[in-house]
Design an enzyme around this catalytic site. Structure first.
Site, mmCIF file in Angstrom:
data_model
loop_
_atom_site.group_PDB
_atom_site.id
_atom_site.type_symbol
_atom_site.label_atom_id
_atom_site.label_comp_id
_atom_site.label_asym_id
_atom_site.label_seq_id
_atom_site.Cartn_x
_atom_site.Cartn_y
_atom_site.Cartn_z
ATOM 1 N N CYS A 186 0.871 -1.173 0.000
ATOM 2 C CA CYS A 186 0.000 0.000 0.000
ATOM 3 C C CYS A 186 0.907 1.222 0.000
ATOM 4 O O CYS A 186 1.764 1.361 0.874
ATOM 5 C CB CYS A 186 -0.903 -0.009 1.235
ATOM 6 S SG CYS A 186 -1.827 1.533 1.495
ATOM 7 N N CYS B 278 -5.216 7.287 -1.990
ATOM 8 C CA CYS B 278 -4.570 6.037 -2.404
ATOM 9 C C CYS B 278 -3.268 6.389 -3.113
ATOM 10 O O CYS B 278 -3.291 7.021 -4.177
ATOM 11 C CB CYS B 278 -5.483 5.240 -3.324
ATOM 12 S SG CYS B 278 -4.748 3.693 -3.913
#
Length: 289
Positions: A24, A204
């Site tokens: 991530c 994100c």
């Protein structure tokens, strides 16, 4: 995991639904900053205390990632992360049916893996982006992609003009400070529907990289510079996330250095903030270290 030299921290990422992701981007930036605060990496705790540059190597399922904080030219709290080299890029990987002014239209779906897989769809206006029913849109995007691409994060984006304030800070012959200059450049606004969460998220990191890479590939924005080209330094593409944070995505070309596929290096840079501190007792969860 097997230990390797040069790796200070090994880090796993788990989604809210219990599934494990390869990595991530924003999570890695936060984990890297915490690692440095705890004394890992080059400079360690001193870097966090004295705001001097520090680097740390973070082991993930997609390989070792390099990151830096408190480096010259970076704002307090900014973390720069080198992402895995983008793979599986597919421009026009699918088509998304939609209606505009009562007429049936199609939008192109693009695809790239920036550590985790991302589908990217560009819309025409900021209004289109804001009124989008993102869950339905993401479902339709996944259905429209070929097998092997369906289990993906989905990004909807629009290219916008952003103002960049440029103050060189130099004095002229009379000792007066040069005036700051404002210039307009292309940036991107994005909304991301993340797999494993199955909802829209506020930011994100790998998604910001994906939309910038695709936008560059299809000619909507431009990564401009090379490391060895001092006259045209790549300032990166600014990506504005749903939650308001800004991520700078940068792709540099290092000809002859052999760094990454085709000599390319992909990084993201953005803010991080310590929200709270606490204590964790692994034995309470049946864990031993």
């Amino acid at each position: 995991r097997e230990e390797t030299t040069g790796r200070e921290v090994v880090w796993d990422f788990w989604n809210s639904d219990g599934s494990r992701a390869e990595m991530c981007g924003n999570g890695a930036r936060c984990a890297g900053r915490i690692a440095i605060m705890l004394g890992f990496g080059q400079g360690g705790a001193r870097a966090a205390q004295e705001r001097v540059g520090s680097r740390v190597t973070l082991g993930t399922d997609r390989g070792d990632l390099e990151m830096e904080v408190f480096s010259p030219g970076m704002s307090k709290g900014d973390v720069r992360l080198q992402l895995p080299n983008p793979t599986r890029m597919a421009v026009n990987a699918g088509r998304l049916e939609h209606r505009q002014q009562g007429e049936g239209r199609q939008r192109q779906i693009h695809f790239v893996d920036t550590g985790v897989p991302h589908a990217v769809v560009f819309v025409e206006t900021v209004e289109d982006l804001e009124k989008l029913e993102i869950k339905d849109g993401a479902t339709n995007v996944r259905k429209s992609l070929p097998e092997g691409m369906k289990s993906t994060n989905v990004n909807f984006a629009v290219v916008v003009d952003v103002v960049d304030d440029d103050d060189d800070g130099d004095d002229d012959d009379e000792g007066s400070r040069s005036r700051s200059r404002s210039r307009s450049k292309k940036g991107i606004r994005v909304r991301t529907f993340e797999r494993g969460v199955e909802e829209e998220t506020m930011a994100c990191g790998t998604g910001s990289a994906a939309v910038a890479i695709i936008a560059n590939e299809i000619g909507l924005v431009r990564f401009c510079g090379r490391k060895e080209d001092e006259e045209e330094e790549d300032e990166g593409v600014e990506v504005l996330m749903k939650g308001g944070s800004k991520i700078q995505v940068k792709m540099t070309t290092n000809e002859g250095e052999g760094e990454g596929e085709g000599g390319r290096t992909l990084t993201i840079k953005g803010p991080s903030k310590v929200v709270f501190r606490g204590h964790f007792n692994p034995s309470d969860f049946g864990l031993t270290f």
